[in-house]
Design a protein around this motif. Structure first.
Motif, PDB file in Angstrom:
ATOM      1  N   LEU A  42      22.159  33.072 -26.567  1.00 27.35           N
ATOM      2  CA  LEU A  42      22.591  33.778 -27.307  1.00 27.35           C
ATOM      3  C   LEU A  42      22.160  34.725 -27.613  1.00 27.35           C
ATOM      4  O   LEU A  42      21.443  35.519 -27.579  1.00 27.35           O
ATOM      5  CB  LEU A  42      21.396  33.008 -28.173  1.00 27.35           C
ATOM      6  CG  LEU A  42      21.381  30.898 -29.167  1.00 27.35           C
ATOM      7  CD1 LEU A  42      20.413  30.728 -29.688  1.00 27.35           C
ATOM      8  CD2 LEU A  42      22.759  30.742 -28.898  1.00 27.35           C
ATOM      9  N   ASN A  43      23.413  36.058 -27.742  1.00 25.97           N
ATOM     10  CA  ASN A  43      23.188  37.071 -28.505  1.00 25.97           C
ATOM     11  C   ASN A  43      23.715  37.814 -30.105  1.00 25.97           C
ATOM     12  O   ASN A  43      24.614  37.200 -30.755  1.00 25.97           O
ATOM     13  CB  ASN A  43      24.818  37.415 -27.379  1.00 25.97           C
ATOM     14  CG  ASN A  43      24.418  37.563 -25.829  1.00 25.97           C
ATOM     15  OD1 ASN A  43      23.163  37.282 -25.556  1.00 25.97           O
ATOM     16  ND2 ASN A  43      26.032  37.250 -25.070  1.00 25.97           N
ATOM     17  N   GLU A  44      23.590  38.846 -29.781  1.00 21.73           N
ATOM     18  CA  GLU A  44      23.761  39.199 -31.205  1.00 21.73           C
ATOM     19  C   GLU A  44      23.999  40.490 -30.665  1.00 21.73           C
ATOM     20  O   GLU A  44      23.531  41.124 -30.434  1.00 21.73           O
ATOM     21  CB  GLU A  44      22.789  39.530 -32.242  1.00 21.73           C
ATOM     22  CG  GLU A  44      22.796  40.475 -33.506  1.00 21.73           C
ATOM     23  CD  GLU A  44      22.385  40.130 -35.113  1.00 21.73           C
ATOM     24  OE1 GLU A  44      22.727  40.376 -35.861  1.00 21.73           O
ATOM     25  OE2 GLU A  44      20.882  39.810 -34.331  1.00 21.73           O
ATOM     26  N   ARG A  65      23.391  45.474 -27.620  1.00 22.46           N
ATOM     27  CA  ARG A  65      23.366  43.624 -27.248  1.00 22.46           C
ATOM     28  C   ARG A  65      22.250  42.755 -27.139  1.00 22.46           C
ATOM     29  O   ARG A  65      21.644  43.342 -25.801  1.00 22.46           O
ATOM     30  CB  ARG A  65      24.344  43.495 -25.895  1.00 22.46           C
ATOM     31  CG  ARG A  65      24.094  41.940 -25.710  1.00 22.46           C
ATOM     32  CD  ARG A  65      24.881  40.212 -24.951  1.00 22.46           C
ATOM     33  NE  ARG A  65      26.520  40.950 -25.439  1.00 22.46           N
ATOM     34  CZ  ARG A  65      27.684  40.672 -24.966  1.00 22.46           C
ATOM     35  NH1 ARG A  65      27.618  40.292 -23.485  1.00 22.46           N
ATOM     36  NH2 ARG A  65      28.582  40.752 -25.924  1.00 22.46           N
ATOM     37  N   SER A  68      18.483  36.447 -26.891  1.00 28.58           N
ATOM     38  CA  SER A  68      17.155  35.561 -28.212  1.00 28.58           C
ATOM     39  C   SER A  68      16.996  35.692 -26.507  1.00 28.58           C
ATOM     40  O   SER A  68      16.596  35.456 -25.138  1.00 28.58           O
ATOM     41  CB  SER A  68      18.055  34.189 -27.977  1.00 28.58           C
ATOM     42  OG  SER A  68      18.382  33.584 -27.732  1.00 28.58           O
ATOM     43  N   SER A 129      28.776  43.966 -36.860  1.00 33.54           N
ATOM     44  CA  SER A 129      28.103  43.050 -35.612  1.00 33.54           C
ATOM     45  C   SER A 129      28.834  41.040 -35.756  1.00 33.54           C
ATOM     46  O   SER A 129      30.056  41.019 -36.555  1.00 33.54           O
ATOM     47  CB  SER A 129      26.601  43.098 -35.799  1.00 33.54           C
ATOM     48  OG  SER A 129      26.441  42.094 -37.700  1.00 33.54           O
ATOM     49  N   LYS A 131      27.621  37.645 -33.801  1.00 30.10           N
ATOM     50  CA  LYS A 131      26.777  36.572 -33.582  1.00 30.10           C
ATOM     51  C   LYS A 131      27.765  35.224 -32.594  1.00 30.10           C
ATOM     52  O   LYS A 131      28.964  35.822 -32.802  1.00 30.10           O
ATOM     53  CB  LYS A 131      26.080  35.432 -33.874  1.00 30.10           C
ATOM     54  CG  LYS A 131      25.482  36.417 -34.552  1.00 30.10           C
ATOM     55  CD  LYS A 131      23.869  35.642 -35.987  1.00 30.10           C
ATOM     56  CE  LYS A 131      22.883  36.800 -36.666  1.00 30.10           C
ATOM     57  NZ  LYS A 131      21.787  36.217 -37.165  1.00 30.10           N
ATOM     58  N   GLN A 132      27.130  35.139 -31.175  1.00 34.74           N
ATOM     59  CA  GLN A 132      27.635  34.333 -29.705  1.00 34.74           C
ATOM     60  C   GLN A 132      26.911  33.487 -29.549  1.00 34.74           C
ATOM     61  O   GLN A 132      25.571  34.171 -29.089  1.00 34.74           O
ATOM     62  CB  GLN A 132      28.892  35.318 -29.266  1.00 34.74           C
ATOM     63  CG  GLN A 132      28.368  35.890 -28.477  1.00 34.74           C
ATOM     64  CD  GLN A 132      29.156  36.756 -27.761  1.00 34.74           C
ATOM     65  OE1 GLN A 132      30.600  36.053 -27.332  1.00 34.74           O
ATOM     66  NE2 GLN A 132      28.796  37.908 -26.797  1.00 34.74           N
ATOM     67  N   LYS A 133      27.013  32.035 -28.959  1.00 36.39           N
ATOM     68  CA  LYS A 133      26.167  31.554 -28.394  1.00 36.39           C
ATOM     69  C   LYS A 133      26.775  31.253 -26.943  1.00 36.39           C
ATOM     70  O   LYS A 133      28.383  31.240 -27.417  1.00 36.39           O
ATOM     71  CB  LYS A 133      26.274  29.904 -28.362  1.00 36.39           C
ATOM     72  CG  LYS A 133      26.093  28.854 -28.116  1.00 36.39           C
ATOM     73  CD  LYS A 133      25.436  27.630 -28.818  1.00 36.39           C
ATOM     74  CE  LYS A 133      25.352  26.431 -27.258  1.00 36.39           C
ATOM     75  NZ  LYS A 133      24.354  24.972 -28.112  1.00 36.39           N
TER      76      LYS A 133
END
Length: 290
Positions: A42-44, A65, A68, A129, A131-133
């Motif tokens: 999980l990235n932000e 980056r 989590s 920004s 977010k990605q899974k």
């Protein structure tokens, strides 16, 4: 943990159907290559620039980056554009960023030097920004790691608007060749309902934030560069202003009336720019770094 600089070479696809996303999620092989077990991340991502967008005007973007469950972050400087013949080729500079450190406290002097060169001392601000899974797999041929695949569910938010899309990337690793990547790219196009993506996630997020269409006259770098020049009271400011207005969709006739400039002059500038792009301005060259 150190840093690296390299040329990132990858193929990127938009995954249009959920059925294809689920099929890609459960793959155990890809063409004649085997795939490792999946790793979920999980990235932000937060992208930084100056108020004047000096980094974009230099032809790059800056990303921090955070994944989590991991201490620290990764700071990356990448070149914009670079899509040709189904493949993205981009300069990439990556370094680990200790927990709590600012971008300019990055331990890699090369990245600090690049940021200072692009920004000339102006403050950095979060520009956007996402977010990605991410589902990560290694692509192998016997014991060689040819590439890595990234299957991403991406979430963008900007000014009360939201966009979700799915993407599949295949990034070449040092033991793989361009032929390997092309074999995988053609296999994916043949077997799944995918659309080749000509944009990085940053570029796609920026277009969403600015509510721009995907096909525009100016690239993101060209737009940022011209925006910086457009207010100058000289020939280059005038040319940059004309190019910026053409990018907004104005016709030669409309611009001629608006700016009191002959249509022939606008058409000549348009033709010259189509051929030479930003090199029509004598003080800019696209610097390739060694």
């Amino acid at each position: 943990m150190g840093w690296k600089e390299s040329m990132e070479i990858e193929s990127k696809f938009l995954v249009m159907e959920e059925m294809d996303f689920q099929a890609l999620e459960s793959l155990s092989e890809l063409a004649s290559y085997s795939l490792s077990e999946a790793k979920i991340q999980l990235n932000e991502d937060i992208f930084f620039d100056t108020e004047n967008r000096d980094i974009m005007a230099s032809g790059y973007y800056l990303r921090v980056r955070k994944s989590s469950g991991e201490e620290g972050s990764w700071v990356t400087v990448k070149s914009l554009g670079g899509f040709e013949g189904g493949t993205h080729r981009r300069e990439e500079y990556v370094s680990f960023l200790p927990e709590g450190a600012s971008v300019l406290e990055c331990p890699d002097p090369r990245i600090k030097e690049l940021i200072l060169e692009f920004t000339t001392g102006f403050d950095l601000f979060p520009l956007l920004s996402l977010k990605q899974k991410r589902v990560i797999r290694q692509v192998k041929m016997e014991n060689r790691i040819i590439a890595e695949t990234y299957l991403d569910r991406v979430n963008l938010k900007s000014k009360g608007r939201e966009k979700n899309y799915n993407e599949f990337e295949v990034e070449l690793k040092s033991e793989g060749s361009s032929e390997d990547l092309e074999t995988i790219r053609l296999f994916l196009i043949k077997h799944y309902n995918l659309i080749e993506s000509r944009f990085s996630k940053f570029e796609r997020a920026f277009l969403f934030m600015e509510e721009l269409p995907e096909k525009t006259f100016l690239s993101l770098r060209e737009r940022a560069f011209c925006a910086q020049l457009a207010d100058q009271k000289n020939i280059y400011g005038k040319q940059a202003h004309i190019l910026t207005e053409l990018d907004k969709g104005k016709s030669f006739e409309e611009l001629s009336l608006l700016l009191k400039v002959p249509q022939t002059e606008i058409k000549a500038l348009h033709s010259e720019f189509e051929e030479k792009r930003l090199s029509i301005f004598p003080f800019t060259t696209y610097k390739k770094r060694s």
